[in-house]
Scaffold this motif. Sequence first.
Motif, PDB file in Angstrom:
ATOM      1  N   PRO B 106       0.819  -1.216   0.000  1.00 16.43           N
ATOM      2  CA  PRO B 106       0.000   0.000   0.000  1.00 16.43           C
ATOM      3  C   PRO B 106       0.850   1.263   0.000  1.00 16.43           C
ATOM      4  O   PRO B 106       1.861   1.328   0.681  1.00 16.43           O
ATOM      5  CB  PRO B 106      -0.813  -0.117   1.293  1.00 16.43           C
ATOM      6  N   ARG B 107       0.456   2.252  -0.767  1.00 17.31           N
ATOM      7  CA  ARG B 107       1.126   3.562  -0.813  1.00 17.31           C
ATOM      8  C   ARG B 107       0.057   4.634  -0.991  1.00 17.31           C
ATOM      9  O   ARG B 107      -0.036   5.256  -2.043  1.00 17.31           O
ATOM     10  CB  ARG B 107       2.076   3.625  -2.019  1.00 17.31           C
ATOM     11  N   THR B 108      -0.742   4.795   0.035  1.00 15.10           N
ATOM     12  CA  THR B 108      -1.879   5.712  -0.105  1.00 15.10           C
ATOM     13  C   THR B 108      -1.537   7.128   0.318  1.00 15.10           C
ATOM     14  O   THR B 108      -2.309   8.051   0.091  1.00 15.10           O
ATOM     15  CB  THR B 108      -3.058   5.244   0.776  1.00 15.10           C
ATOM     16  N   GLY B 109      -0.379   7.301   0.969  1.00 17.55           N
ATOM     17  CA  GLY B 109      -0.017   8.631   1.451  1.00 17.55           C
ATOM     18  C   GLY B 109      -0.556   8.916   2.844  1.00 17.55           C
ATOM     19  O   GLY B 109      -0.372  10.002   3.388  1.00 17.55           O
ATOM     20  N   SER B 110      -1.229   7.948   3.440  1.00 19.56           N
ATOM     21  CA  SER B 110      -1.772   8.113   4.794  1.00 19.56           C
ATOM     22  C   SER B 110      -1.485   6.854   5.594  1.00 19.56           C
ATOM     23  O   SER B 110      -1.735   5.734   5.124  1.00 19.56           O
ATOM     24  CB  SER B 110      -3.280   8.357   4.716  1.00 19.56           C
ATOM     25  N   LEU B 111      -0.947   7.018   6.812  1.00 23.44           N
ATOM     26  CA  LEU B 111      -0.639   5.862   7.644  1.00 23.44           C
ATOM     27  C   LEU B 111      -1.897   5.038   7.909  1.00 23.44           C
ATOM     28  O   LEU B 111      -1.892   3.813   7.803  1.00 23.44           O
ATOM     29  CB  LEU B 111      -0.004   6.312   8.971  1.00 23.44           C
ATOM     30  N   ALA B 112      -2.987   5.735   8.265  1.00 24.69           N
ATOM     31  CA  ALA B 112      -4.227   5.027   8.584  1.00 24.69           C
ATOM     32  C   ALA B 112      -4.686   4.182   7.403  1.00 24.69           C
ATOM     33  O   ALA B 112      -5.068   3.018   7.560  1.00 24.69           O
ATOM     34  CB  ALA B 112      -5.311   6.020   8.988  1.00 24.69           C
ATOM     35  N   GLU B 113      -4.614   4.756   6.204  1.00 28.37           N
ATOM     36  CA  GLU B 113      -5.092   4.013   5.030  1.00 28.37           C
ATOM     37  C   GLU B 113      -4.129   2.897   4.650  1.00 28.37           C
ATOM     38  O   GLU B 113      -4.556   1.817   4.235  1.00 28.37           O
ATOM     39  CB  GLU B 113      -5.326   4.963   3.851  1.00 28.37           C
ATOM     40  N   ASP B 114      -2.826   3.169   4.768  1.00 27.42           N
ATOM     41  CA  ASP B 114      -1.851   2.100   4.491  1.00 27.42           C
ATOM     42  C   ASP B 114      -2.065   0.920   5.427  1.00 27.42           C
ATOM     43  O   ASP B 114      -2.043  -0.239   5.001  1.00 27.42           O
ATOM     44  CB  ASP B 114      -0.415   2.622   4.662  1.00 27.42           C
TER      45      ASP B 114
END
Lengths: 222, 222
Positions: B106-114
């Motif tokens: 994952p590389r969503t730019g958000s820790l929560a989303e990753d």
Amino acid sequence: MVSINAGPQPDPTARNTEVPTSELAASGEQRSTSKRPGGRSARVQEQVLTATLALLTEREIDTISVADIAARANVAETTVYRRWGSRTGVVSEAVMKMTAANNPPPRTGSLAEDLMTLAKQVAMLIGRPEVRRLLRAVYALSGDPEIDEARTAFYAARFAIARDIVEQAQQRNEIGTDIDSDDVIESLVAPMYFRVLVSGREVTEEFVERCVRDTLLLFAGK
Amino acid sequence: MVSINAGPQPDPTARNTEVPTSELAASGEQRSTSKRPGGRSARVQEQVLTATLALLTEREIDTISVADIAARANVAETTVYRRWGSRTGVVSEAVMKMTAANNPPPRTGSLAEDLMTLAKQVAMLIGRPEVRRLLRAVYALSGDPEIDEARTAFYAARFAIARDIVEQAQQRNEIGTDIDSDDVIESLVAPMYFRVLVSGREVTEEFVERCVRDTLLLFAGK
């Protein structure tokens, strides 16, 4: 993970315990020498469970047969099969008995201290080679309905200890009454099991303390 | 628990890949028909790994032999033994390959989303029957140095994915630079593994979301 007696456990002090006919039949080889069936049955059980634990400290479970256990306990193989059904059955009960004997349920009057006591007991328990062997054997045999049932019963009994700790804490208003005790124990012990079973990282005293702190923060907000 | 390729993986697009002599010797049964050793080697590997996964979806690992795998893949048994060493070796690589193919990091730019992406991938992964079979087989064989080494390498590769997520979050100031990424991934996935391997409780979507929330609270204070 402490103080579990799953299944009926004859009380060695109960002299008038009734023994089911099948139990007598199962131990036919010692039947004629016994004056007190209850005492003899308990003694045979003790011999078998002690022999099983001794073998487990010596070698891998896969190399231990019911014949080995029976020979070490000086009983007939049929006795083991009729009382426990399988090698896994007797091994499970032996480990649960050991656990129960060594780990009284904590009652310190404080949630933090109860959880710390429980966490240390679990860490000690799953660090023991014979317990790791049992865990591995049980997972390897998973899928077998009998094994899965035994495993479920085993953890149900363990979760019951945690439920007691959490309910006491709820009565002292240390933790919300909406908290599910299964969630608390899961939070406390899952990281320890993960290290032992999965990642292989060491379960240090500092780590055990962190498991307790994290669980308190998540469930008691402190 | 995602996107891992452990060990050397021949690149099917590389036409001039040199193949070690031992590899050629190992695949003698197809040697004379191949003009491009690199392409053939990759093709044989693909056949073997695909055959292994197919067998794993059909039955328990204990009932699968290297001979079965070789027969399904239409290669010689020696090919499998020389490339992977053992049944567990080929099964491990097959499962890791499947994992890598289905789970981009994952590389969503958000820790929560990753973390949410990673948690869902892990939940899907350890819910698959063939992965559970592999996990059980690996634990059952634990104690064998080769198996333990393979397991350690496998989880080291998985933890590397998590390290990447945490390091990116640290660069974005989402999480403290003193945080150990291994601790973060452990916190995230341990409860899921505990349910699958130990307690048997169901891994629901709500539970996966709670694992993410708890990890964020413990490590990012939010």
